[in-house]
Design an enzyme around this catalytic site. Structure first.
Site: not given
Lengths: 253, 186
Positions: B71, B108
């Site tokens: 993006r 994560e």
């Protein structure tokens, strides 16, 4: 508006890369001439698609040898911006696998004039054509599509690999050399009656562009043209576009 | 309920904020995904987004706009074109052909890697890093590392959206961060 005022601190890393021969790897090599501006010179299927561009577009003969420039028809002037665009594209042999001559547009993006000219050539072609949607194919279509969309006042719609777009999508499967892949578009992004362009950096076999055309047509949009920086004509992708016109700036061998 | 913070703001920001769609539980439960694709469907709001960045960076001698796949590829090039800078894509592994340098970063769960072409950026160049959103800051941090490793100066990181609760701003080694919109869960 959130803004942060700060002094740019220098990095804790003291590395400096030396390029030596590595810099040479970024030297672009020319693609073969000619640069074709024809939109449908070799289309075998006649559809009732109206002629898009009022100014005459001429097809040019292909050259297979990059060591000389193809002689153009005497009244067919090549846009003077094209040679620089063509020579800014770098060819990388054997990527991603042996035998493939990869057309690397990242070197074009490093040449600010050539990148601007690339966008301008598309914008000049489409700005008066009432285009409401520019659909860009992930990921390199995301580089060329948005600047075109912004300049012509169209929506930009990303066409993505599976599971990247959140929310409701429609999917179109397409064939790869081995196996299949899928392309997705958001439900509701494009409406029936929208006039759309499909943008990607390059057309090879045409499979990806074809999937994009199908997604747009499934929601009732009209695909006016496909536009790519580069075409690999030997792979005959142009014939896979269900009769839609194709406009490219540069042809590669 | 969620809210976008209002401060004294450019009038274009309201239009931009309202165009960002929040998709709950994507890509997994508990995540409120900030979807900028709806912003791209509004030509005025998309143009305003780009203009806000361009107004900030034009005339500041920025040589390089580095955009993070994918993006960042949507917002970076229009900014680069308008301010006369090179555009350099920072990509997931094995996408860039030819010689690259890599920077690993922590997710994560697990790790990922960002790559940049050797030779695309030179020592002394002034660079921006652009992405649609900053969350934990891990990706932006990797991007800055790549640029600094070749001797570029990262002038600022620029994102459309910040998730301030994830404190990504603090991971940027003191580099400034500029965002248009903050998303807060109230």
């Amino acid at each position: 508006m959130q803004s942060s005022v700060g002094v740019c601190s220098s990095s804790s890393s003291n590395w400096l890369f030396r390029f030596s021969a590595a810099a040479a790897s970024l030297l672009p090599s020319s693609l073969t001439f000619p640069i074709s501006k024809s939109s449908s010179s070799s289309s075998l299927i006649t559809l009732s698609t109206p002629s898009l561009i009022p100014s005459p577009l001429r097809s040019t003969a292909s050259a297979s040898d990059s060591s000389h420039v193809t002689v153009m028809a005497s009244n067919d002037a090549q846009d003077p911006r094209l040679p620089r665009i063509s020579s800014a594209i770098r060819v990388i042999p054997d990527f991603p696998k042996p035998g493939i001559m990869f057309q690397d547009i990242t070197t074009l993006l490093l040449d600010t004039k050539a990148f601007k000219d690339t966008i301008d050539l598309f914008v000049e072609r489409y700005r008066d054509q009432n285009i409401s949607v520019v659909a860009g194919v992930e990921a390199r279509g995301f580089i060329f599509g948005p600047p075109i969309a912004l300049a012509i006042g169209a929506k930009f719609v990303p066409m993505r690999k599976p599971n990247k777009l959140p929310g409701e999508v429609i999917s179109e499967e397409y064939s790869l050399e081995y196996g299949t892949d899928k392309m997705e578009m958001h439900v509701g992004a494009v409406q029936a009656g929208d006039r759309a362009l499909v943008i990607d950096d390059l057309i090879a076999t045409g499979g990806t562009l074809c999937a994009a055309i199908k997604l747009l047509e499934r929601v009732g949009a009209e695909v006016v043209e496909c536009a790519c920086v580069i075409e690999l004509p030997e792979l005959k992708g142009r014939e896979k576009l269900t009769g839609k016109p194709l406009f490219v700036l540069v042809k590669g061998a | 309920m969620s809210a976008y913070r209002d401060e004294d703001e450019d009038p274009r920001l309201h239009g931009i904020k309202t165009k960002i769609r929040v998709v709950p539980h994507f890509p997994k439960s508990g995540i409120m995904f900030q979807d900028i694709t709806t912003l791209l469907l509004d030509p005025k709001a998309f143009k305003d987004t780009i203009d806000l960045f361009v107004e900030r960076y034009k005339g500041k001698n920025i040589n390089v706009v580095a955009g993070i796949e994918a993006r960042g590829f949507i917002f970076g090039p229009p900014i680069a074109l308008a301010i006369g800078a090179k555009f350099v894509p920072l990509r997931k592994p094995k996408k860039l052909p030819g010689k690259v340098i890599s920077q690993e970063y922590i997710l994560e769960y697990g790790r990922d890697c960002l790559e940049m072409h050797v030779g695309a950026v030179e020592a002394g160049e002034r660079a921006l890093v652009v992405d649609d959103l900053i969350a934990t800051g891990g990706t932006l941090c990797a991007a800055m590392d790549l640029l600094e490793r070749v001797g570029a100066e990262v002038v600022e990181c620029a994102c459309v959206i910040e998730l301030p609760e994830l404190k990504g701003r603090e991971r940027l080694n003191g580099k400034p961060l500029y965002v248009l919109v903050e998303y807060l869960e109230v």
